[in-house]
Structure formats: structure tokens, C-alpha cells
Enzyme design. Structure first.
Site, PDB file in Angstrom:
ATOM      1  N   HIS A  21      25.079  21.975  11.692  1.00 29.79           N
ATOM      2  CA  HIS A  21      23.422  22.879  11.797  1.00 29.79           C
ATOM      3  C   HIS A  21      22.763  22.581  10.685  1.00 29.79           C
ATOM      4  O   HIS A  21      21.500  22.491  10.552  1.00 29.79           O
ATOM      5  CB  HIS A  21      23.716  24.118  12.169  1.00 29.79           C
ATOM      6  CG  HIS A  21      24.209  24.491  13.809  1.00 29.79           C
ATOM      7  ND1 HIS A  21      23.351  25.013  14.843  1.00 29.79           N
ATOM      8  CD2 HIS A  21      25.495  24.051  14.066  1.00 29.79           C
ATOM      9  CE1 HIS A  21      24.423  24.967  15.621  1.00 29.79           C
ATOM     10  NE2 HIS A  21      25.498  24.510  15.487  1.00 29.79           N
ATOM     11  N   ASP A 115      17.926  29.298  13.818  1.00 25.78           N
ATOM     12  CA  ASP A 115      18.890  28.325  14.718  1.00 25.78           C
ATOM     13  C   ASP A 115      19.138  29.434  16.181  1.00 25.78           C
ATOM     14  O   ASP A 115      19.056  30.594  15.799  1.00 25.78           O
ATOM     15  CB  ASP A 115      20.024  28.303  14.150  1.00 25.78           C
ATOM     16  CG  ASP A 115      21.154  27.554  14.777  1.00 25.78           C
ATOM     17  OD1 ASP A 115      21.689  27.919  15.990  1.00 25.78           O
ATOM     18  OD2 ASP A 115      21.381  26.342  14.437  1.00 25.78           O
TER      19      ASP A 115
END
Length: 171
Positions: A21, A115
Site C-alpha cells: 500500500h 487508504d
């Protein structure tokens, strides 16, 4: 004549604390910075201290928040659920502190991109534009995010990493 200093929009980006990520999020941060925005990438203390975090640059600076496991990261948690619960508690507190720190600076945070797995970040960013960054590259992943996180519909915008040729069948 005195020259006025132009305020560059300051974007705080908060990736989920794993390399899968962080790296794509850092590339996204650099892309935004290339458009003239000031970018701060907020990674966890553990990632900052022990992994190879992205190197700050003139265009993207690095700051930290806590996931509740500052010395051992995910490996200290007894389960994924425990990790996520502790990260939410510690992350809410330290993300709020980070935003407050910048509030009194010459370039306060103007918006937060977080996120999708860090849905709680919206609660801290409620007074400013907030955008969800979805790492998946197809619509089904986006639908999963909307179904999994009840507050996704409260974000100002959802950013999905995709391109037309991948999803030409989707209308």
C-alpha cells in the site's frame, strides 16, 4: 512592493502500513506533488524506523502516526483484528495530533487522502475535504470497500486506481 506568498494546497496522505500500500501511495503522492501540491505522507512509526520507507523529497515529506505497535508493528499483535483495533485507537489520536500540528504551521493541511482500510481517518478529517484511496484496480474491489466500510459514502471523493482499457466492459 511586497510580494504575496501563494498558499500551496497541502494534502495529507495516509496509507495502510504495508509495502503493498505504501509504495503505490508514494507514487501517487509524487504525482500530486508534480502538479504543485504540498504533500505529507503519514506512515506508522514502526515502518518509519524499521522498513525502507520512501525517502522524503522537496515535493513529498514524511511524517508519522502510531498503529499502537511502534516497536514491533504487526508482528506484536496477537491477531489481525487486534492490530486493526489498536491501530484505530492509536491512529485516531496521533492522526488528530498530526493535523493539529500542521494547523498552526505556515501550511496547514487542506485535505486528507486515506487508504480505504483506514476508514476511521474520516472521523479525524471531518472538517476538511477527505478522499478515500482504493488500492484495488477493478470495480468489484470498490464495491467491497463501500459495503465493508459504512462511512465510505461520507467521503468527498473516492479515488480508484484503474484505467479505461482494464474496465472497458463497465459502464
Amino acid at each position: 512592493m511586497e510580494e504575496k506568498k501563494i498558499h500551496r494546497a497541502h494534502v495529507l496522505i495516509v496509507p495502510y502500513p504495508s509495502q503493498g500500500h505504501i509504495n503505490p501511495t508514494f507514487q501517487f503522492a509524487k504525482r500530486l506533488a508534480s502538479k504543485g501540491l504540498k504533500i505529507t505522507l503519514a506512515i506508522t512509526n514502526f515502518i518509519y524506523k524499521t522498513k525502507k520507507p520512501p525517502q522524503p523529497s522537496d515535493s513529498v515529506q514524511i511524517d508519522t502516526i502510531s498503529d499502537g505497535y511502534d516497536d514491533g508493528g504487526f508482528s506484536e499483535a496477537e491477531s489481525i483484528d487486534a492490530y486493526l483495533q489498536n491501530m484505530e485507537v492509536a491512529g485516531l489520536k496521533t492522526l488528530a495530533e498530526l493535523i493539529t500540528k500542521y494547523k498552526s504551521s505556515s501550511n496547514p493541511i487542506d485535505c486528507v487522502v486515506y487508504d480505504a482500510f483506514l476508514y476511521w481517518a474520516l472521523d479525524v478529517a471531518k472538517d476538511m475535504p477527505s478522499f478515500i484511496g482504493v488500492q484495488g484496480q477493478y470495480p468489484a474491489y470498490f464495491e467491497m470497500v463501500l459495503n465493508q466500510f459504512s462511512n465510505a459514502d461520507r467521503a468527498d471523493l473516492v479515488l480508484v486506481n484503474t484505467f479505461y482499457k482494464l474496465e472497458s466492459q463497465v459502464s
